[in-house]
Write a protein that holds these residues in place. Structure first.
Motif, PDB file in Angstrom:
ATOM      1  N   MET A   1       0.838  -1.188   0.000  1.00  0.00           N
ATOM      2  CA  MET A   1       0.000   0.000   0.000  1.00  0.00           C
ATOM      3  C   MET A   1       0.874   1.240   0.000  1.00  0.00           C
ATOM      4  O   MET A   1       1.890   1.288   0.680  1.00  0.00           O
TER       5      MET A   1
ATOM      6  N   LEU B   1      -5.586   9.085   1.873  1.00  0.00           N
ATOM      7  CA  LEU B   1      -6.958   9.115   1.377  1.00  0.00           C
ATOM      8  C   LEU B   1      -7.918   8.543   2.422  1.00  0.00           C
ATOM      9  O   LEU B   1      -8.989   9.102   2.670  1.00  0.00           O
ATOM     10  N   SER B   2      -7.511   7.455   3.062  1.00  0.00           N
ATOM     11  CA  SER B   2      -8.340   6.860   4.109  1.00  0.00           C
ATOM     12  C   SER B   2      -8.542   7.833   5.269  1.00  0.00           C
ATOM     13  O   SER B   2      -9.649   7.968   5.801  1.00  0.00           O
ATOM     14  N   LEU B   3      -7.479   8.523   5.659  1.00  0.00           N
ATOM     15  CA  LEU B   3      -7.576   9.499   6.743  1.00  0.00           C
ATOM     16  C   LEU B   3      -8.507  10.651   6.369  1.00  0.00           C
ATOM     17  O   LEU B   3      -9.364  11.063   7.165  1.00  0.00           O
TER      18      LEU B   3
ATOM     19  N   SER C   1      -2.744   5.924  -0.243  1.00  0.00           N
ATOM     20  CA  SER C   1      -3.904   5.163   0.246  1.00  0.00           C
ATOM     21  C   SER C   1      -4.198   5.499   1.702  1.00  0.00           C
ATOM     22  O   SER C   1      -5.366   5.666   2.089  1.00  0.00           O
ATOM     23  N   TYR C   2      -3.157   5.595   2.508  1.00  0.00           N
ATOM     24  CA  TYR C   2      -3.346   5.928   3.920  1.00  0.00           C
ATOM     25  C   TYR C   2      -3.885   7.348   4.088  1.00  0.00           C
ATOM     26  O   TYR C   2      -4.785   7.591   4.898  1.00  0.00           O
TER      27      TYR C   2
ATOM     28  N   VAL D   1     -10.954  10.711   4.106  1.00  0.00           N
ATOM     29  CA  VAL D   1     -12.341  10.243   4.037  1.00  0.00           C
ATOM     30  C   VAL D   1     -12.903  10.050   5.448  1.00  0.00           C
ATOM     31  O   VAL D   1     -14.042  10.419   5.738  1.00  0.00           O
ATOM     32  N   GLY D   2     -12.093   9.483   6.332  1.00  0.00           N
ATOM     33  CA  GLY D   2     -12.538   9.306   7.718  1.00  0.00           C
ATOM     34  C   GLY D   2     -12.839  10.630   8.402  1.00  0.00           C
ATOM     35  O   GLY D   2     -13.839  10.762   9.118  1.00  0.00           O
TER      36      GLY D   2
END
Length: 87
Positions: free
Chosen positions: A1, A8-10, A5-6, A12-13
């Protein structure tokens, strides 16, 4: 990964968290104590994976420490990496 990706995840969260706050909805996320437990589980798994890759070095180090009083060498010298022991 990838790091993207990390991130983007943060992002979105955080966006979902802001939406929950604006809508005054309680988050279904587990309490912080459960999240800390999950973090501990991941750290433990990473440690085991690391030591499995270095099993012989770990065994040599533990063996030398358990018999350090019987040997003339200090335990630190026994746990040194292989390239440093020969010098």
């Amino acid at each position: 990964m990838s790091l993207t990706s990390y991130l983007l995840s943060l992002v979105v969260g955080l966006a979902v968290g802001v939406a929950y706050g604006l809508l005054q909805v309680r988050s279904p996320a587990p309490p912080i104590i459960a999240l800390l437990g999950l973090l501990g589980m991941l750290a433990g798994e990473a440690l085991v994976s690391h030591f499995r890759g270095h099993a012989q070095a770990l065994a040599d180090c533990l063996h030398s420490k358990s018999f350090s009083e019987a040997s003339a060498k200090p335990a630190e010298a026994e746990c040194a990496p292989q390239d440093q022991k020969s010098g």
